[in-house]
Design a protein around this motif. Structure first.
Motif, PDB file in Angstrom:
ATOM      1  N   PRO A 227       0.657  -1.298  -0.085  1.00  0.00           N
ATOM      2  CA  PRO A 227       0.116   0.013   0.067  1.00  0.00           C
ATOM      3  C   PRO A 227       0.852   1.177  -0.244  1.00  0.00           C
ATOM      4  N   ILE A 228       0.679   2.133  -1.057  1.00  0.00           N
ATOM      5  CA  ILE A 228       1.172   3.405  -0.975  1.00  0.00           C
ATOM      6  C   ILE A 228       0.953   4.388   0.084  1.00  0.00           C
ATOM      7  N   PHE A 229      -0.483   4.185   0.561  1.00  0.00           N
ATOM      8  CA  PHE A 229      -0.992   4.875   1.741  1.00  0.00           C
ATOM      9  C   PHE A 229      -1.018   3.848   2.944  1.00  0.00           C
ATOM     10  N   ASP A 230      -0.017   4.268   3.916  1.00  0.00           N
ATOM     11  CA  ASP A 230      -0.150   2.919   4.871  1.00  0.00           C
ATOM     12  C   ASP A 230      -0.639   3.721   6.409  1.00  0.00           C
ATOM     13  N   ARG A 231      -1.834   4.109   6.310  1.00  0.00           N
ATOM     14  CA  ARG A 231      -2.294   4.970   7.607  1.00  0.00           C
ATOM     15  C   ARG A 231      -2.646   3.867   8.755  1.00  0.00           C
ATOM     16  N   ALA A 232      -2.503   2.505   8.554  1.00  0.00           N
ATOM     17  CA  ALA A 232      -2.643   1.661   9.647  1.00  0.00           C
ATOM     18  C   ALA A 232      -1.341   0.972   9.914  1.00  0.00           C
ATOM     19  N   LEU A 337      -8.934   0.489   5.042  1.00  0.00           N
ATOM     20  CA  LEU A 337      -7.471   0.842   4.758  1.00  0.00           C
ATOM     21  C   LEU A 337      -6.880   1.139   6.379  1.00  0.00           C
ATOM     22  N   HIS A 338      -7.753   1.562   7.410  1.00  0.00           N
ATOM     23  CA  HIS A 338      -7.156   1.650   8.611  1.00  0.00           C
ATOM     24  C   HIS A 338      -8.400   1.817   9.597  1.00  0.00           C
ATOM     25  N   PRO A 339      -8.373   1.544  10.954  1.00  0.00           N
ATOM     26  CA  PRO A 339      -9.329   1.480  11.940  1.00  0.00           C
ATOM     27  C   PRO A 339     -10.690   2.575  11.713  1.00  0.00           C
ATOM     28  N   GLY A 340     -10.302   3.764  11.277  1.00  0.00           N
ATOM     29  CA  GLY A 340     -11.185   4.828  11.201  1.00  0.00           C
ATOM     30  C   GLY A 340     -11.915   4.939   9.839  1.00  0.00           C
ATOM     31  N   ALA A 341     -11.278   4.118   8.719  1.00  0.00           N
ATOM     32  CA  ALA A 341     -11.501   4.506   7.506  1.00  0.00           C
ATOM     33  C   ALA A 341     -13.092   3.875   7.245  1.00  0.00           C
ATOM     34  N   GLY A 342     -13.803   4.859   6.411  1.00  0.00           N
ATOM     35  CA  GLY A 342     -15.074   4.398   6.189  1.00  0.00           C
ATOM     36  C   GLY A 342     -15.566   4.363   4.761  1.00  0.00           C
ATOM     37  N   HIS A 343     -14.494   4.883   3.937  1.00  0.00           N
ATOM     38  CA  HIS A 343     -14.594   4.654   2.319  1.00  0.00           C
ATOM     39  C   HIS A 343     -13.536   4.349   1.805  1.00  0.00           C
ATOM     40  N   ALA A 344     -12.239   3.958   2.194  1.00  0.00           N
ATOM     41  CA  ALA A 344     -10.965   3.488   1.794  1.00  0.00           C
ATOM     42  C   ALA A 344     -10.940   2.085   2.182  1.00  0.00           C
ATOM     43  N   TYR A 345     -10.265   1.486   1.302  1.00  0.00           N
ATOM     44  CA  TYR A 345     -10.041   0.087   1.347  1.00  0.00           C
ATOM     45  C   TYR A 345      -8.519  -0.513   0.803  1.00  0.00           C
ATOM     46  N   VAL A 346      -8.290  -1.602   1.340  1.00  0.00           N
ATOM     47  CA  VAL A 346      -6.809  -2.049   1.042  1.00  0.00           C
ATOM     48  C   VAL A 346      -6.853  -3.382   0.640  1.00  0.00           C
ATOM     49  N   ASP A 381      -9.788  -9.153   7.751  1.00  0.00           N
ATOM     50  CA  ASP A 381     -10.108  -7.682   8.079  1.00  0.00           C
ATOM     51  C   ASP A 381      -8.566  -7.256   8.573  1.00  0.00           C
ATOM     52  N   PRO A 382      -7.916  -6.069   7.923  1.00  0.00           N
ATOM     53  CA  PRO A 382      -6.653  -5.522   8.372  1.00  0.00           C
ATOM     54  C   PRO A 382      -6.727  -5.033   9.543  1.00  0.00           C
ATOM     55  N   ARG A 383      -7.873  -4.826  10.305  1.00  0.00           N
ATOM     56  CA  ARG A 383      -7.689  -4.040  11.598  1.00  0.00           C
ATOM     57  C   ARG A 383      -7.568  -5.299  12.718  1.00  0.00           C
ATOM     58  N   ARG A 384      -7.554  -6.552  12.110  1.00  0.00           N
ATOM     59  CA  ARG A 384      -7.289  -7.608  13.106  1.00  0.00           C
ATOM     60  C   ARG A 384      -5.947  -7.480  13.727  1.00  0.00           C
ATOM     61  N   LEU A 385      -5.875  -7.868  15.059  1.00  0.00           N
ATOM     62  CA  LEU A 385      -4.405  -7.795  15.747  1.00  0.00           C
ATOM     63  C   LEU A 385      -4.353  -8.969  16.561  1.00  0.00           C
ATOM     64  N   HIS A 386      -3.383  -9.888  16.403  1.00  0.00           N
ATOM     65  CA  HIS A 386      -3.086 -10.905  17.693  1.00  0.00           C
ATOM     66  C   HIS A 386      -1.669 -10.767  18.285  1.00  0.00           C
ATOM     67  N   PRO A 387      -1.543  -9.830  19.214  1.00  0.00           N
ATOM     68  CA  PRO A 387      -0.480  -9.597  19.833  1.00  0.00           C
ATOM     69  C   PRO A 387       0.507 -10.803  20.301  1.00  0.00           C
ATOM     70  N   GLY A 388      -0.054 -11.854  20.779  1.00  0.00           N
ATOM     71  CA  GLY A 388       0.576 -13.109  21.159  1.00  0.00           C
ATOM     72  C   GLY A 388       0.960 -13.616  20.064  1.00  0.00           C
ATOM     73  N   ARG A 389       0.520 -13.777  19.040  1.00  0.00           N
ATOM     74  CA  ARG A 389       0.758 -14.387  17.877  1.00  0.00           C
ATOM     75  C   ARG A 389       1.752 -13.670  17.138  1.00  0.00           C
ATOM     76  N   GLU A 390       1.707 -12.507  16.686  1.00  0.00           N
ATOM     77  CA  GLU A 390       2.471 -11.792  16.048  1.00  0.00           C
ATOM     78  C   GLU A 390       3.609 -10.815  16.595  1.00  0.00           C
TER      79      GLU A 390
END
Length: 501
Positions: A227-232, A337-346, A381-390
């Motif tokens: 992604p050229i825009f990496d706001r997440a 694209l990021h947690p607050g995105a409503g109309h941008a996708y990646v 979903d890019p908003r997923r996050l698994h701290p223990g695994r990642e």
């Protein structure tokens, strides 16, 4: 250094964007993910503009091995160990992508040389057999037609293999150029040589281009591979690798009649494709390495030697390289694209399996835009996050970036090293405190650009086989003149006036 797919499927081309435009959806990127999303959205009745920095299906998609498979090396045992539902969702969605290409090609009458073939993950070492057995069980339990076998049609013995039936291989450019023709006939606008440089999210969104034209859109899809825009801050959760490909003619009686891959020998992948007159094309991929690592010519030699050893009647006619992004949890990022995105996708992080994941991304993104969400959207979903695994793979990835950021600066030579630079070679030197990427052409002239990547400031390295400058941190690639060949960078390397004493 031109892929067979590019060489065998020329395209008429599309104009650059030269004036402002308003559409329902702007799709940034004309590879398999972007074009698949654009096709699904056009078919759903949305007005769509595709903005491609170079040519359609000519970047990562034009340099793939073009396996269309839900069998992704050894992944199902790992996913099932986390959650059997995750493994089932992954298998179902990936196989749906395979079938979707077959249906779409038939519907549109696109001759993309699609062939049904089994896919194998094999090992020659007996120590890998139990892992293969576990993978076969997990893949079968996830819903694939998978089994453990000990015999294949490869020209050498294997200790074991996971075999998955009902997979496919195809000509990616012929398929995507057919999609492009079908979507333009339905009103989609496609623009090549149109590099996007900015995105302002809102209602509506505004996409700015290098030439100054602006696209206003209700929704935006960022499908630029990295992604050229990496706001997440997805770059913190991905690693970039390159792999080499050699291809050539093969007598049909030597065809192994399947798609094969192993992680042994620094990865070896084998498949074939039809050629005129009943001949076959052999495609061999391998020699995984980090961008900017150098000695790419030696890697090509090793891959060609392996091909000649196991397929002695093959005659190599093409060679090229592919690039992949791998996420820290091995699942692609497809969604907001990021947690607050409503109309941008990646769509990114396909992990070497861009054909099925690119088609899948098109289906998922179209559903998110139109409100017809697919049942497995949450899995990617890019908003997923698994701290223990990642946590561990994220730390390793960022440690690698930090090491390059510091060590590559210290390793830069001085201007005196230019005297040792032979024609065709390139190196990074420090001139008056500035790091310069310097190349000596075949006529002996020296050319220099800034060695600092315009993405996040790492020092580029020279790829002598492809004659490019490559960023080892996030995979941006530049021509000898500094122009951007591949993102996430969107700005060229600055030219440097360098006089050789």
């Amino acid at each position: 250094m031109v892929s067979y797919w590019m060489d065998s499927a020329p395209a008429p081309g599309h104009p650059p964007l030269t004036e402002d435009l308003t559409v329902d959806v702007a799709v940034i990127g004309g590879g398999i993910a972007g074009l698949s999303a654009a096709w699904e959205l056009t078919r759903a009745g949305r007005s769509v503009a595709v903005l491609e920095a170079d040519r359609l299906a000519a970047g990562v998609t034009g340099n793939t091995s073009a396996k269309l498979s839900a069998q992704h090396t050894l992944i199902y045992a790992e996913l099932a160990g986390r959650d059997p539902g995750t493994a089932r969702g992954y298998a179902r969605s990936q196989q749906e992508a395979v079938e979707h290409v077959a249906r779409t090609a038939a519907e549109l009458g696109v001759d993309c040389e699609l062939e049904r073939r089994p896919a194998y993950t094999y090992a020659r070492s007996a120590g890998q057999v139990e892992r293969l057995r576990a993978e076969a069980r997990a893949a079968a339990e996830a819903g694939l037609a998978a089994s453990f076998v000990t015999a294949t049609a490869l020209p050498f013995p294997v200790a074991g293999a996971v075999k998955v039936e009902d997979q496919a291989q195809f000509h990616p450019r012929k398929y995507l150029l057919g999609l492009a023709e079908a979507m333009t006939a339905r009103g989609c606008r496609i623009f090549e040589r149109t590099r996007v440089t900015g995105l302002r999210e809102g209602r509506p969104c505004r996409v700015t281009t290098e030439g100054g034209a602006v696209v206003t859109a209700a929704d935006v899809v960022v499908a630029t591979h990295y992604p050229i825009f990496d706001r997440a801050l997805l770059f913190a959760r991905m690693e970039v690798t390159r792999e080499l490909v050699v291809a050539g003619t093969l007598p049909p009686e030597d065809d192994p009649e399947g798609m094969y891959i192993t992680s042994e020998d620094n990865t070896r992948s084998v498949r074939t494709a039809p050629l005129p007159g009943g001949r076959r094309l052999l495609v061999v991929t391998g020699e995984s390495y980090k961008p900017g690592a150098g000695r790419v010519g030696d890697r090509f030699d090793r891959l060609a030697a392996w091909t000649g050893e196991h397929f002695p009647r093959a005659r190599i006619t093409h060679r090229w390289a592919a690039q992949d992004n791998h996420t820290t949890d091995r699942l692609p990022f497809v969604g907001p694209l990021h947690p607050g995105a409503g109309h941008a996708y990646v769509a990114t992080g396909f992990g070497g399996w861009g054909m099925s994941n690119g088609v899948l991304a098109g289906l998922l993104l179209s559903g998110l835009v139109t409100g017809e969400e697919r049942p497995w959207a949450g899995l990617y979903d890019p908003r997923r996050l698994h701290p223990g695994r990642e946590a561990v793979p994220m730390a390793k990835a960022q440690a690698t970036v930090a090491r390059h950021f510091v060590a590559d600066r210290l390793a830069a030579g001085d201007a005196g090293d230019l005297a040792e630079l032979r024609p065709g070679q390139g190196t990074v030197v420090k001139v008056n405190g500035r790091r310069c990427a310097v190349h000596r052409d075949e006529q002996g002239r020296v050319h220099a650009v800034s060695a600092i990547c315009t993405h996040l400031g790492c020092v580029v390295g020279f790829n002598e086989a492809e004659r490019t400058w490559e960023c080892p941190c996030h995979g941006s690639r530049f021509g000898l003149d500094g122009r951007v060949l591949q993102g996430p960078a969107v700005s060229p390397l600055e030219p440097v006036e360098l006089k050789e004493e």
